[in-house]
Design a protein around this motif. Structure first.
Motif, short mmCIF file in Angstrom:
data_model
loop_
_atom_site.label_atom_id
_atom_site.label_comp_id
_atom_site.label_asym_id
_atom_site.label_seq_id
_atom_site.Cartn_x
_atom_site.Cartn_y
_atom_site.Cartn_z
N ALA A 57 5.29 5.56 73.68
CA ALA A 57 6.40 4.71 74.12
C ALA A 57 7.52 4.77 73.09
CB ALA A 57 5.92 3.27 74.29
N GLY A 58 8.72 4.49 73.55
CA GLY A 58 9.88 4.45 72.67
C GLY A 58 9.71 3.37 71.61
N ALA A 59 10.38 3.58 70.47
CA ALA A 59 10.25 2.64 69.35
C ALA A 59 11.61 2.15 68.85
CB ALA A 59 9.45 3.28 68.22
N GLY A 60 12.57 1.99 69.76
CA GLY A 60 13.83 1.36 69.40
C GLY A 60 14.99 2.30 69.16
N ALA A 61 14.74 3.59 69.10
CA ALA A 61 15.80 4.59 68.92
C ALA A 61 15.31 5.89 69.58
CB ALA A 61 16.10 4.82 67.45
N ALA A 62 16.24 6.75 69.94
CA ALA A 62 15.90 7.98 70.67
C ALA A 62 15.01 8.92 69.88
CB ALA A 62 17.17 8.70 71.11
N HIS A 63 14.92 8.76 68.58
CA HIS A 63 14.10 9.66 67.75
C HIS A 63 12.77 9.03 67.32
CE1 HIS A 63 15.80 7.08 64.68
NE2 HIS A 63 14.85 7.52 63.87
#
Length: 176
Positions: A141-147
């Motif tokens: 899952a995403g963690a707050g930024a695109a990277h």
């Protein structure tokens, strides 16, 4: 949220957003750690390619406005959300469900489109978690930024978000 609050969220850089997600994961006892990739992965396909995982094991974080109220849908990257199914699950007309614009996403999650995490938001957001994700031993899952991403499980994702497991795509949980 006031314009000033929105401006503050917009001014936060990716590092601050990722730190908020890390803190939320630690506070909830999550097993996974945030992984910062060597470049952006703003889509499920891009994240899967960078991680070497099936696209279906990547949880897309999609924000909708349902009659003006936010709804976060964590869906398998292998398919698209069916708003007819959402409408039925929520007991509303399909016309009341709209994909949120970037300003709404930022105001609700504190994160920009392309890097929205399931946690780390200014306030809790009603969440549906795609039952198709249960077919994978691990989910990214995403963690707050695109990277940035983190590894979790379907059960932990439901627990972390206080979400509800649901079939959100017409092709169902086991098709991809």
């Amino acid at each position: 949220m006031s314009g000033e609050d929105l401006a503050t969220l917009a001014a936060d850089g990716p590092a601050a957003r990722v730190d908020r997600v890390r803190a939320a994961l630690r506070a909830s006892g999550a097993a996974g750690e945030v992984v910062e990739l060597d470049g952006p992965a703003p889509t499920a396909a891009a994240a899967a390619a960078r991680l070497g995982w099936a696209v279906g094991a990547v949880a897309n974080s999609l924000v909708f406005a349902v009659g003006g109220a936010p709804l976060l849908v964590l869906t398998s990257g292998a398919h698209r959300v069916d708003t007819r199914l959402l409408a039925g699950l929520l007991g509303v007309g399909r016309g009341r469900i709209r994909r949120a614009d970037p300003a709404f996403v930022l105001a609700v999650t504190g994160q920009e489109v392309g890097g929205v995490a399931p946690v780390g938001h200014p306030r809790p957001v009603r969440t549906l978690v795609d039952a198709a994700l249960a077919g994978h031993p691990h989910v990214w899952a995403g963690a707050g930024a695109a990277h940035a991403v983190f590894r979790t499980t379907f059960a932990e994702l439901v627990r972390l978000t206080g979400g509800q497991a649901a079939v959100v795509a017409a092709d169902g949980p086991g098709d991809r």
